[in-house]
Design an enzyme around this catalytic site. Structure first.
Site: not given
Ligand code: UGA
Length: 437
Positions: A151, A153, A206, A252, A262, A324
């Site tokens: 999990f 990030r 997952k 949010l 992912c 990100k």
């Molecule tokens: C995501 C999951 O959060 C992890 O738990 C999981 O292990 C991983 O995928 C995976 O499957 O390997 P990740 O993609 O690295 O992790 O990063 P996130 O922090 O989840 O962000 C994903 C995207 O959502 C980014 O583009 C971020 O900018 C966006 N985001 C996130 C938003 O637009 N708003 C938010 O409030 C949070």
């Protein structure tokens, strides 16, 4: 314990180093020669905070070694982690599991009978049981396969690996659970829940978790669509609903949407797998989750066109192209997508990113790099903030205002302090917020 980690991308490299930091003897296996030689030389092939120092530390301590394929030494490992990628298949929503099957077959040819194989890759539900069957046929005995989803990030990968919210293990026998409990002992002792369940559920955990997270983001981005036409403020809305602990404030943040290797591919893979299982309608809502997400990119392109009249020939600076902050990963990056689309429409696009220095996507692109942040602003007709790197929050709107052709900025991540940018004479458009001047 003696551990092998197969596949050293973001997930596998982080996992290998985390295991070595826990004191295990780790052999990392990676067939890609450039990635392998970088790791052997103590250089991380991607950017991830803290992981480069961890690599040097465990290499110097002799806790980790890297090689291209299995050998007699890796064959004697007690636990093998499968960390190879499952990308989206070209022309389909489904996940491509061929790399996992290939790696599993190679492993099965050398593995010992008591060893445990723990799958960490994200796979369609039902994959593990087919893998177990294939591996057992190759090995000539029943392989101890368990499923142990990850999990972490990007941006906080090492911390997430060493202090996860939970460890999930799906298994067919107690031996696999016992071995994995030993592997994770230092983490479990420090209070992390160790959840054991059946393999199918562990596979589903997952994709369900990532689908829920994607849904949460698209929910707030759907509210942003409503806010934009009704005059409401999505940031204030998210805060107000987030005080309810059942909803919570995390995930949010509205903006240009989710990307990366992912969330987008996992929700699409889930849609494809549910259809195969005859329950496609159960996850039909994920199509909307995907569409709402992609519409946010359209919205930024639309705003740019509206504001500039015609983007053709206009100078556009895009701040942040990684999907990100604190990552150099460009996979399915919303801001890179916006930059490439504006370029296709004829804009002269310049991009800045503190870390994402790799090739700019797979499309031929004239995107110019602004290696120096301030120089990037010179003569810009429009600035788009696409990724919320901390250094963009620290920008001085007054000083920057002297450099640009036009004080116009679209904040695609709601990062900037609206009042101070407006006070410095900028027209600031914040996605989903009725705060424009
Ligand atoms: C995501 C999951 O959060 C992890 O738990 C999981 O292990 C991983 O995928 C995976 O499957 O390997 P990740 O993609 O690295 O992790 O990063 P996130 O922090 O989840 O962000 C994903 C995207 O959502 C980014 O583009 C971020 O900018 C966006 N985001 C996130 C938003 O637009 N708003 C938010 O409030 C949070």
């Amino acid at each position: 314990m003696k551990i092998s980690v197969i596949g050293l991308g973001y997930l596998g490299a982080t996992h290998a180093l985390a295991m070595a930091k826990l004191g295990h003897e780790v052999i990392g296996i990676e067939p890609d020669t450039s990635r392998l030689s970088a790791l052997q030389a103590g250089k991380l092939p991607f950017y991830e905070p803290g992981l480069d120092e961890a690599l040097v530390q465990v290499l110097e301590g002799g806790k980790v070694s890297f090689q291209a394929a299995h050998d007699a030494k890796s064959a004697t490992c007690e636990v093998h982690f499968l960390c190879v990628g499952t990308p989206q298949l070209a022309g389909s929503n489904a996940a491509d599991t061929s790399f996992v099957f290939a790696a599993a077959r190679e492993l099965a040819a050398v593995i010992s009978k008591d060893a445990v194989v723990a799958g960490k890759s994200t796979v369609p539900v039902g994959t593990a049981s087919r893998l177990k069957q294939e591996m057992s046929e190759v090995a000539g005995f029943e392989v101890n396969l368990a499923w142990n989803p990850e999990f972490l990030r990007e941006g906080s990968a090492l911390e997430d690996s060493l202090k996860p919210d939970r460890i999930v293990v799906g298994s067919w026998n107690a031996h696999s659970v016992d071995m994995l409990r030993d592997v994770y002992k230092p983490i479990i002792i420090s209070g992390t829940p160790f959840i054991t369940l059946d393999v199918t559920t562990s596979e589903l955990v997952k994709v369900a978790a990532n689908s829920f997270l994607a849904t949460k983001i698209s929910f707030i981005n759907a509210m942003a669509e409503v806010a934009e036409v009704s005059g409401a403020d999505t940031v204030a809305l998210a805060e107000a609903i987030g005080y309810d602990e059942r909803i919570g404030k995390k995930f949010l943040r509205n903006g240009v949407g989710f990307g990366g290797g992912c969330l987008p591919k996992d929700i699409r893979g889930f849609i494809a797998r549910a259809e195969e299982l005859g329950v496609g309608s159960a996850v039909d809502f994920l199509r909307d989750v995907d569409q709402v997400n992609l519409r946010r990119r359209d919205r930024v392109v639309e705003l740019a066109t509206q504001e500039l009249g015609d983007v053709k020939g206009k100078q556009v600076l895009v701040l942040g192209i990684s999907f990100k902050p604190d990552s150099d990963d460009l996979r399915d990056s919303p801001s890179l997508d916006v930059a490439l689309r504006l370029e296709t429409l004829g804009a002269k696009v310049r991009v800045h990113d503190p870390m994402a220095l790799g090739p700019l996507g797979d499309r031929h692109s004239q995107l110019e790099r602004a290696d120096d942040l301030e120089a990037g602003f010179v003569n810009a007709d429009l600035v788009i903030l696409g990724t919320e790197w901390a250094e963009y929050r620290a920008l001085d709107p007054a000083a920057i205002g002297d450099l640009v052709a036009n004080k116009l900025i679209i904040d695609g991540r709601n990062l900037l302090d609206v009042a101070s940018w407006q006070a410095a004479g900028w027209r600031l458009i914040a996605l989903g917020r009725n705060v424009h001047n």
